[in-house]
Enzyme design. Structure first.
Site, PDB file in Angstrom:
ATOM      1  N   ARG A 186     -23.380   3.184  18.572  1.00 15.82           N
ATOM      2  CA  ARG A 186     -24.388   3.871  19.389  1.00 15.82           C
ATOM      3  C   ARG A 186     -24.272   3.390  20.829  1.00 15.82           C
ATOM      4  NH1 ARG A 186     -27.790   7.436  18.080  1.00 15.82           N
ATOM      5  NH2 ARG A 186     -27.188   7.217  15.933  1.00 15.82           N
ATOM      6  N   THR A 244     -27.245   5.797  26.496  1.00 15.90           N
ATOM      7  CA  THR A 244     -27.626   7.177  26.134  1.00 15.90           C
ATOM      8  C   THR A 244     -28.111   7.268  24.689  1.00 15.90           C
ATOM      9  OG1 THR A 244     -25.425   7.661  25.346  1.00 15.90           O
ATOM     10  CG2 THR A 244     -25.856   8.089  27.674  1.00 15.90           C
ATOM     11  N   ASP A 294     -29.237  -5.397   4.350  1.00 15.71           N
ATOM     12  CA  ASP A 294     -28.112  -4.851   5.111  1.00 15.71           C
ATOM     13  C   ASP A 294     -26.868  -4.863   4.225  1.00 15.71           C
ATOM     14  OD1 ASP A 294     -25.676  -4.889   6.783  1.00 15.71           O
ATOM     15  OD2 ASP A 294     -27.125  -4.746   8.420  1.00 15.71           O
ATOM     16  N   ASP A 327     -23.682  -6.701   5.627  1.00 13.43           N
ATOM     17  CA  ASP A 327     -23.827  -8.163   5.607  1.00 13.43           C
ATOM     18  C   ASP A 327     -23.746  -8.710   4.184  1.00 13.43           C
ATOM     19  OD1 ASP A 327     -23.981  -8.490   8.323  1.00 13.43           O
ATOM     20  OD2 ASP A 327     -26.167  -8.443   8.387  1.00 13.43           O
TER      21      ASP A 327
HETATM   22  N1  URA Z   1     -28.411  -0.007   6.593  1.00 14.68           N
HETATM   23  C1  URA Z   1     -28.436  -0.987   5.669  1.00 14.68           C
HETATM   24  O1  URA Z   1     -27.429  -1.648   5.426  1.00 14.68           O
HETATM   25  N2  URA Z   1     -29.594  -1.213   5.006  1.00 14.68           N
HETATM   26  C2  URA Z   1     -30.714  -0.509   5.226  1.00 14.68           C
HETATM   27  O2  URA Z   1     -31.730  -0.745   4.576  1.00 14.68           O
HETATM   28  C3  URA Z   1     -30.666   0.509   6.205  1.00 14.68           C
HETATM   29  C4  URA Z   1     -29.506   0.738   6.869  1.00 14.68           C
END
Ligand code: URA
Length: 209
Positions: A104, A108, A200, A203
């Site tokens: 991103r 912008t 995530d 991760d």
């Molecule tokens: N991306 C992720 O890895 N986990 C989420 O909960 C939302 C977006």
């Protein structure tokens, strides 16, 4: 109109529940993502066309059904989509693999494609785009917009966990694309994480947190 397929299979539900557990470490998380992707690939390929092929068994010649030369491509969205790639390739080893990465633009806020390499004959291929989380839907929407510019024959989208907000946005932007998800969760929180979700995905796959 885009169809939404939410997986009901007990094995998928069990494995996704294990992935959600915050105590599941990267090794096990990766193995589970791989297994769920394989199980989902079985469902996603349910409509592959078949043709009659003559085969000689040790006993006789007879006609049997085989997949009729359908050319597929798998496109993980970088980076977390990579965690689903091998699981799909296990069932569709002849598929070609493309990659797409977006970031991103901070000023912008527009999605910019920083990497996109698709099979050279993408116009003859049916693509399966994979990403573990469908949260706001922005990444999926933009990735599919960029992929469509290369004119693939068709696109399906497969995720592990989806939020209603992301589904709505993706279906509005791309009503021609069917979505498969292993789980449909409740909502997004203020930080755009899926609730209850699994955190995530990138991760957790790569142990970067
Ligand atoms: N991306 C992720 O890895 N986990 C989420 O909960 C939302 C977006």
């Amino acid at each position: 109109m885009s169809e939404l397929h939410v997986m009901e299979h007990p094995l998928i539900r069990h494995k996704v529940a294990l992935m959600r557990d915050k105590n599941t470490g990267p090794k096990e998380f990766r193995e589970l993502a791989d297994e769920v992707a394989t199980l989902m690939a079985y469902e996603v390929t349910r409509d592959l066309p078949l043709e009659d092929v003559e085969i000689e068994t040790p006993i006789t010649k007879a006609k049997f059904k085989m997949i009729s030369g359908k050319k597929m491509g798998i496109v993980p969205i970088l980076r977390a989509g990579l965690g689903m790639l091998d699981g799909v390739l296990k069932l569709i080893p002849a598929a070609r693999v493309g990659h797409i990465g977006l970031y991103r633009e901070p000023e912008t806020l527009e999605a910019v494609e920083y990497y996109c390499k698709l099979p050279t004959d993408v116009e003859e291929r049916d693509l399966l785009v994979v990403d573990p989380m469908l949260a706001t839907g922005n990444t999926a929407m933009e990735a599919i917009k960029f992929i469509k510019k290369r004119n693939p024959r068709s696109i399906k989208f497969m995720v592990l966990v989806a939020a209603p907000e992301g589904i709505k946005k993706l279906q509005a932007a791309h009503p021609d694309i069917d979505i498969w998800t292993a789980a449909l969760d409740e909502k997004l929180n203020d930080h755009a994480y899926i609730v209850p979700g699994l955190g995530d995905a990138g991760d957790r796959l790569y142990g970067t947190k």
